[in-house]
Design a protein around this motif. Structure first.
Motif, PDB file in Angstrom:
ATOM      1  N   ASP A 191      -2.269   6.019   6.364  1.00 31.75           N
ATOM      2  CA  ASP A 191      -3.058   4.781   6.347  1.00 31.75           C
ATOM      3  C   ASP A 191      -4.489   5.159   6.708  1.00 31.75           C
ATOM      4  O   ASP A 191      -4.755   5.659   7.798  1.00 31.75           O
ATOM      5  CB  ASP A 191      -2.473   3.800   7.374  1.00 31.75           C
ATOM      6  CG  ASP A 191      -3.172   2.448   7.333  1.00 31.75           C
ATOM      7  OD1 ASP A 191      -4.237   2.349   6.695  1.00 31.75           O
ATOM      8  OD2 ASP A 191      -2.658   1.495   7.943  1.00 31.75           O
ATOM      9  N   SER A 192      -5.412   4.939   5.790  1.00 22.64           N
ATOM     10  CA  SER A 192      -6.795   5.377   5.991  1.00 22.64           C
ATOM     11  C   SER A 192      -7.431   4.725   7.214  1.00 22.64           C
ATOM     12  O   SER A 192      -8.371   5.262   7.789  1.00 22.64           O
ATOM     13  CB  SER A 192      -7.630   5.058   4.740  1.00 22.64           C
ATOM     14  OG  SER A 192      -7.648   3.659   4.507  1.00 22.64           O
ATOM     15  N   ARG A 193      -6.911   3.573   7.633  1.00 22.99           N
ATOM     16  CA  ARG A 193      -7.510   2.896   8.790  1.00 22.99           C
ATOM     17  C   ARG A 193      -7.114   3.545  10.113  1.00 22.99           C
ATOM     18  O   ARG A 193      -7.592   3.155  11.167  1.00 22.99           O
ATOM     19  CB  ARG A 193      -7.093   1.420   8.797  1.00 22.99           C
ATOM     20  CG  ARG A 193      -7.882   0.612   7.765  1.00 22.99           C
ATOM     21  CD  ARG A 193      -7.180  -0.644   7.408  1.00 22.99           C
ATOM     22  NE  ARG A 193      -5.936  -0.372   6.675  1.00 22.99           N
ATOM     23  CZ  ARG A 193      -5.283  -1.283   5.992  1.00 22.99           C
ATOM     24  NH1 ARG A 193      -5.725  -2.501   5.945  1.00 22.99           N
ATOM     25  NH2 ARG A 193      -4.168  -0.971   5.351  1.00 22.99           N
ATOM     26  N   ARG A 242       0.857  -1.185   0.000  1.00 23.47           N
ATOM     27  CA  ARG A 242       0.000   0.000   0.000  1.00 23.47           C
ATOM     28  C   ARG A 242       0.891   1.232   0.000  1.00 23.47           C
ATOM     29  O   ARG A 242       1.877   1.293   0.741  1.00 23.47           O
ATOM     30  CB  ARG A 242      -0.895   0.063   1.245  1.00 23.47           C
ATOM     31  CG  ARG A 242      -1.593  -1.220   1.619  1.00 23.47           C
ATOM     32  CD  ARG A 242      -2.665  -1.656   0.654  1.00 23.47           C
ATOM     33  NE  ARG A 242      -3.746  -0.714   0.519  1.00 23.47           N
ATOM     34  CZ  ARG A 242      -4.826  -0.952  -0.234  1.00 23.47           C
ATOM     35  NH1 ARG A 242      -4.942  -2.088  -0.905  1.00 23.47           N
ATOM     36  NH2 ARG A 242      -5.764  -0.063  -0.333  1.00 23.47           N
ATOM     37  N   SER A 264      -4.331   3.810  -2.606  1.00 27.68           N
ATOM     38  CA  SER A 264      -3.115   3.269  -2.004  1.00 27.68           C
ATOM     39  C   SER A 264      -2.774   1.872  -2.505  1.00 27.68           C
ATOM     40  O   SER A 264      -1.736   1.320  -2.178  1.00 27.68           O
ATOM     41  CB  SER A 264      -3.237   3.247  -0.475  1.00 27.68           C
ATOM     42  OG  SER A 264      -4.252   2.351  -0.063  1.00 27.68           O
ATOM     43  N   SER A 265      -3.621   1.302  -3.364  1.00 26.21           N
ATOM     44  CA  SER A 265      -3.374  -0.042  -3.914  1.00 26.21           C
ATOM     45  C   SER A 265      -2.074  -0.081  -4.721  1.00 26.21           C
ATOM     46  O   SER A 265      -1.708   0.882  -5.402  1.00 26.21           O
ATOM     47  CB  SER A 265      -4.553  -0.435  -4.810  1.00 26.21           C
ATOM     48  OG  SER A 265      -4.165  -1.326  -5.820  1.00 26.21           O
ATOM     49  N   GLU A 295      -8.160   4.477   0.332  1.00 25.60           N
ATOM     50  CA  GLU A 295      -8.021   3.021   0.247  1.00 25.60           C
ATOM     51  C   GLU A 295      -7.821   2.589  -1.205  1.00 25.60           C
ATOM     52  O   GLU A 295      -6.948   1.782  -1.524  1.00 25.60           O
ATOM     53  CB  GLU A 295      -9.277   2.358   0.835  1.00 25.60           C
ATOM     54  CG  GLU A 295      -9.218   0.849   0.950  1.00 25.60           C
ATOM     55  CD  GLU A 295      -8.213   0.364   1.977  1.00 25.60           C
ATOM     56  OE1 GLU A 295      -7.816  -0.814   1.884  1.00 25.60           O
ATOM     57  OE2 GLU A 295      -7.801   1.157   2.848  1.00 25.60           O
ATOM     58  N   LYS A 322     -11.772   8.253   3.272  1.00 27.75           N
ATOM     59  CA  LYS A 322     -11.168   6.954   3.608  1.00 27.75           C
ATOM     60  C   LYS A 322     -11.267   5.988   2.426  1.00 27.75           C
ATOM     61  O   LYS A 322     -10.306   5.292   2.082  1.00 27.75           O
ATOM     62  CB  LYS A 322     -11.856   6.348   4.830  1.00 27.75           C
ATOM     63  CG  LYS A 322     -11.482   7.011   6.145  1.00 27.75           C
ATOM     64  CD  LYS A 322     -12.225   6.439   7.316  1.00 27.75           C
ATOM     65  CE  LYS A 322     -11.704   5.058   7.700  1.00 27.75           C
ATOM     66  NZ  LYS A 322     -12.269   4.600   8.991  1.00 27.75           N
ATOM     67  N   LYS A 323     -12.442   5.979   1.791  1.00 26.36           N
ATOM     68  CA  LYS A 323     -12.653   5.090   0.642  1.00 26.36           C
ATOM     69  C   LYS A 323     -11.730   5.478  -0.513  1.00 26.36           C
ATOM     70  O   LYS A 323     -11.138   4.615  -1.180  1.00 26.36           O
ATOM     71  CB  LYS A 323     -14.123   5.169   0.207  1.00 26.36           C
ATOM     72  CG  LYS A 323     -14.501   4.170  -0.873  1.00 26.36           C
ATOM     73  CD  LYS A 323     -15.990   4.238  -1.195  1.00 26.36           C
ATOM     74  CE  LYS A 323     -16.347   3.268  -2.317  1.00 26.36           C
ATOM     75  NZ  LYS A 323     -17.779   3.362  -2.695  1.00 26.36           N
TER      76      LYS A 323
END
Length: 476
Positions: free
Chosen positions: A420-422, A415, A453-454, A450, A446-447
């Motif tokens: 980090d969105s989490r 990522r 960041s792939s 996410e 956040k979505k």
């Protein structure tokens, strides 16, 4: 699956039209005829994947490294099954990256040109700036001044800006009946002057070999052209690098086990020595400062007989770990030892809640800044593998893309993001309507993070040199 899809270029119908109607070889067949063997490193094969240009891959060109006549070469080959080899912004970026690798490593460059030139509707994204299309020609001139040989084959349409690529190369081959070279093709001649002219008469192989002199060699077939290129390379007086046959031990543990070690979740770290033991010769690793700053692992080992320094994430990059990393990177630079970085940013640490914690936080930042300077200034080859998370400032400290490693590869689970969105804070429940709006906005962000960041989102945009399978890391 993605690599398999990309290897089919513009798809079955496009390949049939290219090979049967136009009597041309598919780009991957061309490389097989040109290279010493089929084992070459394709660079950023997923560039352009699912980007808003339509077909996949949008790049419309292959770049890679392989051997011709025993000499390591960088090749740049247009794939005319993808929009006729038309150059899109991502294709320009891909070719510029290949030229950068050629200059940095002094590798001979081979251009296989089969292109309809720049995609005009996107001209503002690929023409005017210094990192756009014209930089290709600038680089060709600079590489020539650096005495790095460049050769080209006109193996299809070679229009507009694409026409400069072979004419600026040291030697160029053009293929009869399929190779054409002109700034503007027959349709534009017709529009401008009303004159009907065939592609052959306007810019075919015979014209450029006998009249204009733009081509140095005439080939009656593709097979003959690639044989000609191999002959040219054998007369460049560009000696292959001496490669000593070094005996080395395989790791004690199977590289296939790396599939089970690649962290699927970034909520925890893993003992990075488990990964190193499946990559180093004989699983041998001479650790440096083993008991100090243990959240960063540093030391020396060999990969297929080559001595390398290892800098590997093993948890939060603390103050002590950063000082240790800075010291070790300087050692490698002083001893001229290449460095391998294994990057896996630890889960987000809690924010400081007291003065003493804030001071410790500041000291950690100062130590990280020291390591950043060491990494930036280390005058040795650097290769970075992102095996997990690549977040925030630790991306820079561990030689992320902005710190110009010679190569950067990602595992598929990697990522890449600023945060980090989490780790986002949740908004406390409230009856206030604006809090509901804030929560929706936060969820949307956040979505978005996410998705962006792939590893595949990253590789599609050429933020790296390719997504590689964990078990192939040692080979790559």
């Amino acid at each position: 699956e993605l690599l398999e899809m990309v290897s089919k270029g513009g798809g079955k119908n496009a390949i049939l039209r290219h090979t049967q109607r136009n009597k041309k070889l598919f780009v991957r067949e061309r490389l097989k005829m040109l290279l010493d063997d089929e084992s070459f490193l394709e660079l950023s094969p997923l560039a352009g994947l699912n980007m808003p240009y339509g077909d996949v891959p949008a790049a419309g060109c292959l770049t890679g490294i392989g051997k011709i006549c025993g000499v390591w070469c960088v090749f740049m080959a247009n794939d005319a099954t993808v929009k006729g080899g038309t150059i899109y912004p991502i294709g320009v970026k891909k070719q510029l990256r290949a030229q950068e690798i050629a200059m940095q490593n002094r590798l001979l460059s081979v251009y296989l040109v089969d292109s309809g030139g720049a995609f005009l509707p996107l001209q503002s994204e690929l023409f005017p700036d210094k990192s756009h299309g014209g930089r290709l020609f600038y680089n060709e001139a600079i590489m020539s001044a650096m005495k790095i040989p460049q050769v080209a084959v006109v193996c299809g349409s070679c229009v507009a800006g694409g026409a400069y690529v072979p004419t600026m190369a040291e030697e160029a081959v053009i293929i009869d009946k399929i190779g054409t070279l002109f700034l503007a093709g027959p349709p534009l001649v017709k529009a401008a002057t009303g004159e009907d002219v065939s592609p052959e008469d306007l810019g075919g192989a015979k014209l450029h070999s006998k009249v204009s002199g733009c081509s140095d060699h005439f080939a009656s077939s593709e097979k003959e052209a690639y044989e000609c290129i191999r002959n040219i390379i054998s007369t460049l007086n560009y000696e292959p690098l001496p490669e000593e046959v070094v005996e080395y031990d395989s790791p004690l543990y199977s590289s296939d086990e790396l599939l089970g070690l690649a962290p699927r979740s970034h909520n925890y770290t893993l003992p990075v020595k488990l990964i190193l033991s499946r990559l180093m010769d004989g699983s041998r690793f001479q650790e440096f400062k083993a008991d100090y700053g243990t959240t960063l692992v540093t030391g020396f080992g060999h990969v297929e007989g080559h001595l390398v320094g290892i800098v590997a994430s093993n948890g939060e990059l603390s103050h002590d770990a950063s000082l240790k990393g800075s010291h070790f990177v300087q050692l490698c630079s002083q001893r001229r030892i290449p460095i391998l970085f294994f990057q896996n940013t630890a889960p987000h640490a809690a924010e400081p809640t007291s003065i003493s914690q804030a001071e410790a936080h500041t000291n950690k930042l100062k130590a990280q800044a020291s390591m950043m300077s060491s990494v930036a200034c280390a005058a040795v080859p650097k290769i970075t593998i992102v095996i997990g998370g690549c977040y925030g400032s630790e991306s820079y400290v561990m030689c992320g893309r902005s710190f110009s490693p010679n190569f950067l590869f990602l595992w598929p689970n990697a990522r890449v993001a600023l945060v980090d969105s989490r780790c986002f804070f949740t908004i406390p429940k409230s009856e206030e309507s604006d809090c509901i709006g804030d929560a929706l906005e936060l969820n949307h962000l956040k979505k978005k993070l996410e998705e962006e960041s792939s590893a595949f989102y990253s590789s599609a945009r050429l933020w790296d040199d390719g997504v590689i399978l964990p078990q192939n890391t040692r080979k790559v």
